[in-house]
Design an enzyme around this catalytic site. Structure first.
Site, PDB file in Angstrom:
ATOM      1  N   THR A  74       1.457  -1.087  -0.292  1.00 33.68           N
ATOM      2  CA  THR A  74       0.189   0.343  -0.079  1.00 33.68           C
ATOM      3  C   THR A  74       0.599   1.320  -0.218  1.00 33.68           C
ATOM      4  OG1 THR A  74      -1.352  -1.508   1.604  1.00 33.68           O
ATOM      5  CG2 THR A  74      -1.781   1.601   1.364  1.00 33.68           C
ATOM      6  N   VAL A 102      -0.702  -1.797  -4.638  1.00 37.92           N
ATOM      7  CA  VAL A 102      -0.208  -2.382  -5.249  1.00 37.92           C
ATOM      8  C   VAL A 102      -0.639  -3.348  -5.667  1.00 37.92           C
ATOM      9  CG1 VAL A 102       1.807  -3.028  -6.949  1.00 37.92           C
ATOM     10  CG2 VAL A 102       1.692  -0.549  -6.016  1.00 37.92           C
ATOM     11  N   ASP A 155       6.261  12.046  -5.669  1.00 37.70           N
ATOM     12  CA  ASP A 155       5.912  10.762  -4.081  1.00 37.70           C
ATOM     13  C   ASP A 155       7.263   9.455  -4.241  1.00 37.70           C
ATOM     14  OD1 ASP A 155       5.487   9.248  -1.736  1.00 37.70           O
ATOM     15  OD2 ASP A 155       3.841   8.202  -2.431  1.00 37.70           O
TER      16      ASP A 155
END
Ligand SMILES: *[C@@H]1O[C@H](CO)[C@@H](O)[C@H](O)[C@H]1NC(C)=O
Ligand SMILES: *[C@@H]1O[C@H](CO)[C@@H](O)[C@H](O)[C@H]1NC(C)=O
Ligand SMILES: *[C@@H]1O[C@H](CO)[C@@H](O)[C@H](O)[C@H]1NC(C)=O
Ligand SMILES: *[C@@H]1O[C@H](CO)[C@@H](O)[C@H](O)[C@H]1NC(C)=O
Ligand SMILES: *[C@@H]1O[C@H](CO)[C@@H](O)[C@H](O)[C@H]1NC(C)=O
Ligand SMILES: *[C@@H]1O[C@H](CO)[C@@H](O)[C@H](O)[C@H]1NC(C)=O
Ligand SMILES: *[C@@H]1O[C@H](CO)[C@@H](O)[C@H](O)[C@H]1NC(C)=O
Ligand SMILES: *[C@@H]1O[C@H](CO)[C@@H](O)[C@H](O)[C@H]1NC(C)=O
Length: 903
Positions: free
Chosen positions: A630, A636, A749
């Site tokens: 996560t 994913v 990110d």
């Protein structure tokens, strides 16, 4: 053993039954043979866990990885390609595919011995078992593969000698056994293989001589034997055919002279023979090798004068003759080398002028003449070489003044002029070298006069050394502008007055300021107004490197506490979101009866369209057991397609509804991104939209993420220190990010959990599509959603609320620190409110040495690793500077890291 045999028989039998049940007549010609082949294939599929075979389709010629004899349509399996599939198990069944001509099992997880049965594949021409973990000896039975043209056993753990039975592989064109633990010598029969084009056996423990007939009867194009323990001379035979293109013998114990026959190879492009014990001179015939681009012969015992004949190789890009016994002057002919980028002649006995002709080498990027006896002056035209980044002329006998024109070398990253006989003042034009960052070293000269205050503009400079001159006056207060300084040395001059109050100065050992006429104040013992005492504090062992702790002085405390509050708030918010999205996901029971309707979807890559079923993708993401992790913006999943293809699927969390509301725009962006190609970026290969969920499809990468490599494997006993791999991962990530910035995409990110590793540990930076889809400047998302992962968030985001390229550089710096320290970006062990960056930057104040920061498992392996790690640490410190403007651009970061891996 017996039970495992029964198991295999059982599997084979079951496979046979399955086939009987499903059989459809595809080819009437040879049903019997086909039944047997299919049974063998099913047995292979069971044993190795090959996915996507059998199931719905009885025509095995259409199964992934299988190619049948195309011409006759007989359904005999001619090629089997199961590379990159994380397979393991017993390969013996494969040997039953007697008609195989090509078998590629590279990049899997096979271990144990190579089955001798493979020697029965009498028709095989191509056999690739590289990048596995095969151990034991190379089976002598492979000598039975009389039709073999290409054999690749590289990158395994094979031991013992290269068996003599392989001498009967008369048709071999490519023979590769590099990166194993093979011992013994290179067999002389290799020289009799008349078709041999490629022979690589590098990174083994081979000893003895290179056979003196190697290449004499073949068309050898590539010979790579580096990093062994080979002795004796380089045989002239390897140049006999004149076809050699690449010769790599670096890091052996070779002696003798470079053969004059080297010039017979007019297509020779790359010669790397450094780190040996070669003697004599470079033969003048080298000029006949007119295609030469790369000549590296450093760290040998070569002597004599530099041959001007190199100038006859117009494409020469790198010439490295460092650490030999060359004497004489630089031939003026070198000036015609218009493609030369690196000229490295350090640590020889060269003298004379730096020839003006060299300045014609317009592409020169690195000129390293250090540690010679050059005794001319510094030519004022030196900066006509406008691309110069490294000018290294320290430890010579250069006279005269530093020319004012030095200010024109605007690309310089490093200027080393220490230990010469330079006189005059330090020209203030040095302050024009805005890119100077690695080092400015003018120490041990006869420079006098004041320190130019303008040097304070060098705000990227990390190391400044003006020690051991006759410089006078004060240390200008303007030097406080050198915000990136880590190392300073003003010692042994005639300086006076107070040491300016500036973090990097006060954190330095007092030896950095000692031996002056009248300097006072911290860190010296003498407070201002009194004369200097003796340097007793030198006695205390101080760490040799310095780090900026903070830049903003008194504002720091307020700044830091605001940052922490905001970060904590962000973190809590994120946790809540994670919790919410978890509870919103359907449970396993629900999913079976509610199959959502796909609203839109596409696969961008044509030849994958067949292999991907969008329904199956959706289904896979409904099962929690398929969830891999996560992340900040997505979960994913691993999704196995009926075709056998494995996908990595990112499910964007429902908080990002905006995406779904801008569907058509998103689809355009994704398609554009899928064409944005860089080998270190993970590109989407397709997407699915249903309800308020967006799924992004990617290739599955078997080696997980960098975070897993660093923080999960390290807990296990098998953690092997491998700094070169880590450095190459660091460079790859930097390159991917530099490319993104180049095409004006800011990543939202960056974290080690978003760096995926392929089967060769090549890093791919993920989540780029999210960066594109949520780009706040396009108004598709609120800024609070895009802060990134905790521990990677640059301090300025707290108050600017703006995602920027320098912010990316900071996050990248955190990854680099993780790689260097093997520590998590946030860890309670650092103390309250302290993250990895703060912990590293505060090391000097805790009195810790670099060894206490770096992962000692790596840094204590060798001096070279330690040196490279310290250099990378400097880069990481630059990247994580709390002042965004002081951080280097990603492109620079790439250059600095590449420089580390090359030297
Ligand atoms: C692999 O399978 C073959 C045939 O089933 C068997 O003879 C052999 O012992 C097996 N090898 C290993 C290592 O289990
Ligand atoms: C091959 O399969 C076909 C179809 O099931 C069957 O009729 C035939 O007998 C099989 N041949 C052998 C040798 O098993
Ligand atoms: C594959 O076979 C299964 C049952 O064996 C069946 O449910 C499924 O619909 C088949 N898929 C295709 C594409 O034929
Ligand atoms: C393929 O079939 C043809 C004709 O049926 C035959 O002559 C040939 O030998 C077969 N090839 C193989 C490899 O079995
Ligand atoms: C096997 O497939 C891979 C891609 O999956 C490809 O790179 C490789 O060249 C193939 N090998 C052969 C021998 O065709
Ligand atoms: C190879 O080089 C040597 C020495 O330079 C020369 O005598 C010989 O003629 C060359 N051979 C060929 C085939 O060019
Ligand atoms: C140098 O490189 C260029 C471009 O690759 C090539 O066309 C040319 O033939 C090369 N010159 C020599 C002498 O090999
Ligand atoms: C430089 O050194 C060489 C060799 O020691 C000497 O012959 C030459 O005169 C020197 N040149 C200058 C300008 O001092």
């Amino acid at each position: 053993m017996v039970s495992s045999m029964f198991l295999h028989l059982f599997i084979a039998a079951v496979a046979g039954v399955m086939i009987l049940l499903e059989f459809e007549l595809v080819n009437g010609v040879q049903p019997q043979l086909n039944n047997r082949t299919r049974a063998t294939l099913m047995a292979i599929s069971e044993e190795l866990g090959v996915s996507g075979w059998g199931a719905n389709n009885s025509d095995f010629c259409s199964w992934p990885g299988i190619t049948c004899d195309g011409e006759t349509g007989n359904s005999t399996v001619e090629k089997l390609n199961l590379s990159h599939r994380s397979l393991r198990g017993n390969l013996t069944f494969v040997a039953q595919l007697e008609s195989l001509k090509s078998l590629d099992l590279s990049s899997n997880s096979f271990h144990g011995p190579i089955p001798p049965e493979l020697g029965n594949l009498s028709r095989i021409e191509f056999l690739d078992l590289s990048f596995n973990k095969f151990g034991g000896f190379i089976p002598r039975e492979l000598g039975g593969l009389r039709n073999l043209r290409s054999l690749n056993l590289s990158s395994n753990q094979l031991i013992g000698e290269i068996p003599d039975e392989l001498r009967s592989l008369k048709k071999l064109e490519e023979f590769q056994v590099s990166t194993n633990i093979l011992s013994g010598s290179v067999p002389s029969w290799v020289g009799n293989l008349s078709s041999l084009r490629v022979f690589t056996a590098y990174e083994n423990v081979l000893d003895g001589r290179i056979p003196d007939n190697l290449g004499s009867v073949s068309e050898l194009e590539m010979l790579n034997l580096h990093s062994n323990q080979l002795e004796g001379p380089i045989p002239a035979s390897i140049f006999a055919s004149g076809k050699l293109v690449v010769l790599i013998l670096t890091q052996n114990k070779l002696t003798g002279e470079i053969p004059v026959e080297i010039g017979n190879c007019t297509s020779l492009s790359s010669i790397r023979i450094g780190n040996n014990g070669l003697i004599g001179t470079v033969p003048m015939t080298i000029g006949n090798a007119s295609s030469l681009t790369y000549f590296e012969a450093d760290n040998n015992n070569l002597s004599g004068e530099l041959v001007s004949d190199f100038a006859r190789c117009p494409n020469l890009t790198l010439l490295n003759l460092a650490s030999n016994g060359f004497t004489g002057t630089i031939p003026p002919e070198f000036g015609s080398l218009m493609n030369l980028q690196e000229l490295i002649l350090s640590s020889n006995n060269l003298f004379g002028d730096i020839p003006l002709s060299i300045i014609r080498c317009k592409n020169l990027n690195k000129l390293d003449l250090s540690n010679n006896r050059f005794n001319g002056t510094m030519p004022k035209e030196i900066c006509n070489m406008s691309r110069l980044q490294f000018l290294l002329v320290g430890q010579n006998s250069i006279k005269g003044e530093i020319p004012h024109e030095i200010g024109n070398c605007v690309k310089l990253l490093e200027l080393q002029m220490g230990s010469n006989y330079l006189t005059g003042n330090i020209p203030s034009e040095i302050s024009h070298l805005k890119n100077l960052q690695i080092s400015l070293n003018l120490s041990f000269n006869h420079l006098h006069g004041p320190l130019p205050p303008d040097l304070g503009r060098l705000d990227k400079l990390v190391s400044l050394d003006v020690s051991n001159n006759q410089l006078s006056g004060n240390i200008p207060a303007e030097f406080k502008g050198m915000l990136s300084l880590i190392e300073v040395n003003f010692s042994n001059n005639l300086l006076m007055g107070p040491v300016p109050s500036f973090g990097p100065f006060q954190k330095s050992p007092n030896s950095s300021f000692s031996g002056n006429k009248g300097l006072c104040g911290e860190p010296l013992l003498a407070s201002c107004g009194r004369s200097l005492g003796n340097d007793r504090e030198d006695y205390h062992h101080r760490v040799s490197y310095r780090i900026i702790l903070a830049v903003i002085g008194s504002g720091l405390a307020v700044f830091a506490s605001v940052t922490i509050v905001v970060l904590l708030f962000m973190m809590r918010e994120r946790q809540e979101k994670v919790a919410k999205s978890k509870s919103a996901e359907p449970t396993e029971e629900e999913e079976t009866n509610t199959r959502p309707a796909i609203e839109a979807g596409n696969v961008f890559i044509d030849n994958l369209k067949q292999a991907i079923e969008l329904d199956a993708v959706v289904k896979a993401t409904l099962k929690d057991s398929n969830k891999l992790m996560t992340g900040t913006f997505s979960s994913v999943y691993k999704a196995m397609m009926p075709s056998g293809l494995i996908l990595l699927v990112k499910k964007l969390k429902s908080m990002d509804r905006t995406i779904v509301h801008h569907q058509s725009k998103m689809i355009r962006e994704l398609e554009r991104l899928s064409r944005l190609s860089h080998e270190n970026l993970m590109q989407p290969i397709g997407f699915v939209i249903y309800e308020d969920v967006a799924l992004l499809l990617h290739h599955y990468l078997p080696n997980g993420t960098l975070a897993q490599l660093l923080h999960e494997s390290s807990k296990e006993a098998e953690y092997e220190p491998d700094w070169p791999r880590r450095l190459s991962i660091a460079i790859g990530v930097a390159e991917g990010l530099a490319f993104l910035h180049h095409v004006a995409v800011i990543h939202l990110d960056i974290s080690s959990a978003n760096v995926f590793l392929d089967s060769n540990f090549k890093p791919l930076l993920g989540e780029i599509e999210i960066s594109k889809l949520l780009d706040p400047s396009r108004g598709t998302a609120s800024i609070s959603a895009v802060a990134g992962s905790f521990g990677y968030i640059p301090p300025e985001y707290a108050y600017t609320m703006l995602v920027t390229a320098p912010g990316n550089v900071y996050s990248y710096g955190v990854i680099l620190l993780e790689i260097l320290t093997t520590r998590l970006p946030v860890d309670e062990g650092f103390g309250e409110g302290v993250d990895l960056v703060k912990w590293v930057h505060a090391a000097p104040t805790r009195g810790e040495t670099p060894e206490q920061i770096l992962d000692a498992k790596l840094s204590t392996v060798s001096f070279t690793w330690r040196r490279e790690m310290l250099a990378a640490l400097k880069v990481a410190l630059l990247c994580t500077d709390s002042v965004p403007a002081k951080r280097p651009k990603m492109k620079k970061v790439v250059e600095m890291l590449q420089e580390i891996s090359q030297t």
